[in-house]
Write an enzyme that holds these catalytic residues in place. Structure first.
Site, PDB file in Angstrom:
ATOM      1  CG  ASP A   1      -0.220   0.211   2.516  1.00 11.71           C
ATOM      2  OD1 ASP A   1       0.660  -0.613   2.833  1.00 11.71           O
ATOM      3  OD2 ASP A   1      -0.501   1.197   3.217  1.00 11.71           O
TER       4      ASP A   1
ATOM      5  CE1 TYR B   1      -4.617   2.793   4.276  1.00  7.77           C
ATOM      6  CE2 TYR B   1      -3.354   0.873   4.965  1.00  7.77           C
ATOM      7  CZ  TYR B   1      -3.437   2.089   4.298  1.00  7.77           C
ATOM      8  OH  TYR B   1      -2.334   2.597   3.656  1.00  7.77           O
TER       9      TYR B   1
END
Length: 622
Positions: A79, A231
């Protein structure tokens, strides 16, 4: 003081000189920036790297991912600057890459980058196909942030946990399953003509994932708690369910998905959320832009009224970004950048710029304008503002610094990125352990040995200040979702000021806009949440006049309950009681989770100023 003033003057002069050197359009080579923005994804690849790999300092990695779970999870993207494969930001990244290509693919083709963009999308969707081995199973993450963040290793040397975490009916994750469904639906449009078999495969996965997300509802970070600190799904899953249905309608023209978008607009918050932030967590503005697009293209059918309510929220977003809203505008730095938060603020700058560009183009095609409280705003102003934000990122800012690595004369040299900051395994194959990386590379002074070409880092703070230091992860870490929407905007800007081209038949037959005149918004449903505030007491202390203000929030709906109510409060200079701070504004106390029809809640605040700006950020009506 004089020295500081001189420094500021010199920085401003340098910024002006950089702009002057470049010529029109902010003085930037948008085509070059576009190429780099796509190239960056090759540095983020996990799995077996192909022969065509252009980021030469990377090598294959994560080759046993999923093996312990009896599934092949090799591939996908890391990510940001770590080595975890987080499903939610990866899926959002792919959705936005696909949307960028669908809107501006012809411009990418003209710049010679369409092939690379499509390849970047497929690297993600190939992984999603693997991660969805059964209709009601989705692998959501490989590795975990806690163990990964204790290590500073190249991905090729990983010794951290590669445990895979999955969603299923007993462990639901409607937000992640919905976002992955959106990504695969969007990507199916990209491949519709060039690879129809693959497009059909992606669409089948998308439909199954949407059904799974809708039938087994829950937040993915409640099922996979290791993701929560990295997240967390703060906005819940309502936005992703609507987002997925909008993308499936776009991909299939199946009225089932349009009906879902309309019939669940209240219950899932699509017409309740007025928010000026769009990103991997909150998708409401993106949903609202797609709904407005259906309206503008004459594809709303009998749901035009609901789509107008969605469009009202788009205009809230647009006007807030442009500084033309009614008391709830996005803050800006002195240099003009939109500002939301200290950590990776640029993600919201690139995503807002994309939505503004897309909405601008669709409005222009319909010959319509935005209705802000400050007056009508032409589409050209939206695009001009998006360009100003992109120009800021590329170097037209008080520091004359480009926040895209490898672009411009001055850019971040110490990106917070494990692979970039450690010598390439091809140049030094000796194993680098967890602690070795920290001891030898993390704290090392000087530029990273490997160029993270095209990466857009987190960017400056609210004062336009930026420290190019590897340990300054809030500002120097790049992320895949920073670049994905920027791809589209850069392609649009690279095409210049001419008429907007579309990818049209080369991607999907029938996606050409059927523009109609913009219907008035006067018939859109009014918000059922009413806010009233008044001063209930005033007093003087130490020569200052203080006021106690009482705010009453009432659900005026005749029969429905308001849930997940979020309240925005601006220009507040004192304490507030009766609400709790949340990521997206304030919420009612935990003992008051909802407001039944006709009921009210109240809170108070005290400050030595006129009444604060109070508005409804979002709600669901059930």
């Amino acid at each position: 003081m004089a020295t500081r003033l001189l420094e500021l003057v010199l920085v401003l002069v340098a910024a002006m000189a950089q702009v002057a050197r470049g010529g029109g359009g902010g003085g930037h080579d948008y085509g070059k920036a576009l190429s780099k923005s796509i190239l960056y994804y090759e540095a983020q690849r996990s799995g077996v790297l192909p022969q065509s790999q252009r980021i030469a300092w990377r090598a294959s990695s994560g080759l046993a991912d999923g093996k312990a779970n009896g599934v092949d999870l090799v591939g996908g993207y890391y990510d940001a600057g770590d080595n975890v494969k987080f499903g939610l930001p990866m899926a959002f990244t792919v959705t936005m890459m696909a949307w960028s290509v669908l809107e501006y693919g012809e411009q990418m083709a003209a710049a010679g980058e369409l092939g690379h963009a499509v390849e970047a999308i497929k690297w993600g969707t190939d992984y999603f196909v693997k991660a969805h081995p059964e209709p009601n199973v989705l692998y959501a993450e490989v590795g975990d942030g806690d163990s990964d963040h204790n290590c500073w290793q190249r991905p090729e040397d990983m010794t951290t946990s590669r445990q895979a975490y999955r969603l299923d009916p007993q462990n639901p994750g409607s937000d992640l399953a919905g976002e992955t469904a959106a990504a695969m639906a969007g990507a199916s449009l990209v491949f519709r003509t060039s690879n129809p078999g693959y497009a059909n495969q992606l669409l089948q996965h998308s439909k199954q994932l949407f059904d799974f997300a809708d039938k087994y509802r829950g937040r993915y970070d409640n099922s996979i708690t290791v993701a929560r600190n990295y997240y967390g799904s703060f906005s819940g899953y309502g936005d992703e369910l609507l987002w997925a249905s909008a993308w499936l309608y776009l991909a299939t023209d199946d009225r089932r998905y349009l009906d879902y978008l309309a019939n669940n607009a209240d219950a899932l918050g699509g017409t309740g959320w007025s928010i000026n932030q769009f990103g991997w967590d909150v998708k409401y503005p993106g949903v609202q832009v797609l709904a407005a697009k259906f309206l503008l293209q004459g594809k709303a059918s009998e749901h035009a009224g609901v789509m107008q309510s969605y469009q009202q929220k788009v205009e809230f977003f647009v006007c807030s970004c442009l500084g033309k809203g009614s008391g709830n505008n996005v803050e800006r730095t002195p240099g003009g950048m939109l500002y939301h938060q200290k950590w990776n603020n640029i993600q919201f700058v690139t995503s807002a710029s994309f939505l503004l560009a897309v909405y601008s183009d669709h409005l222009a095609g319909a010959g319509a304008a935005v209705r802000c409280s400050a007056g009508p705003t032409q589409p050209s102003e939206l695009l001009a503002f998006a360009r100003s934000q992109v120009d800021y990122i590329l170097g037209s800012n008080p520091r004359a610094t480009s926040y895209m690595v490898g672009y411009g004369a001055t850019y971040p040299r110490q990106a917070h990125h494990r692979g970039s900051s450690i010598v390439s395994i091809k140049d030094s194959p000796s194993f680098v352990g967890c602690r070795d990386g920290y001891a030898s590379w993390y704290g090392r002074q000087g530029s990273n040995p490997n160029l993270l070409d095209g990466a857009v880092v987190g960017g400056p703070d609210e004062h336009d200040d930026f420290a190019d230091e590897r340990n300054n992860y809030q500002q120097t870490e790049a992320a895949t979702y920073n670049n994905a929407p920027l791809m589209g905007v850069l392609a649009r800007l690279a095409a210049g000021h001419g008429s907007r081209a579309r990818l049209g038949q080369s991607l999907k037959d029938g996606i050409v806009a059927n523009h109609t005149s913009l219907p008035p918004l006067s018939h859109a449903a009014a918000s059922p949440v009413e806010i009233e505030q008044k001063a209930t007491r005033s007093w003087t202390k130490n020569g200052k006049r203080y006021h106690r203000y009482s705010v009453t929030v009432t659900n005026r709906s005749p029969a429905k309950t308001v849930e997940e109510l979020h309240i925005g409060i601006g220009k507040l200079y004192g304490p507030v009681w009766g609400v709790e701070k949340a990521r997206y504004g304030y919420v009612l106390p935990s003992w008051l989770p909802s407001l039944p029809a006709g009921k009210s809640a109240a809170f108070v605040y005290v400050h030595a100023a006129p009444p604060a700006d109070v508005w409804v950020t979002g709600y669901k009506l059930v």
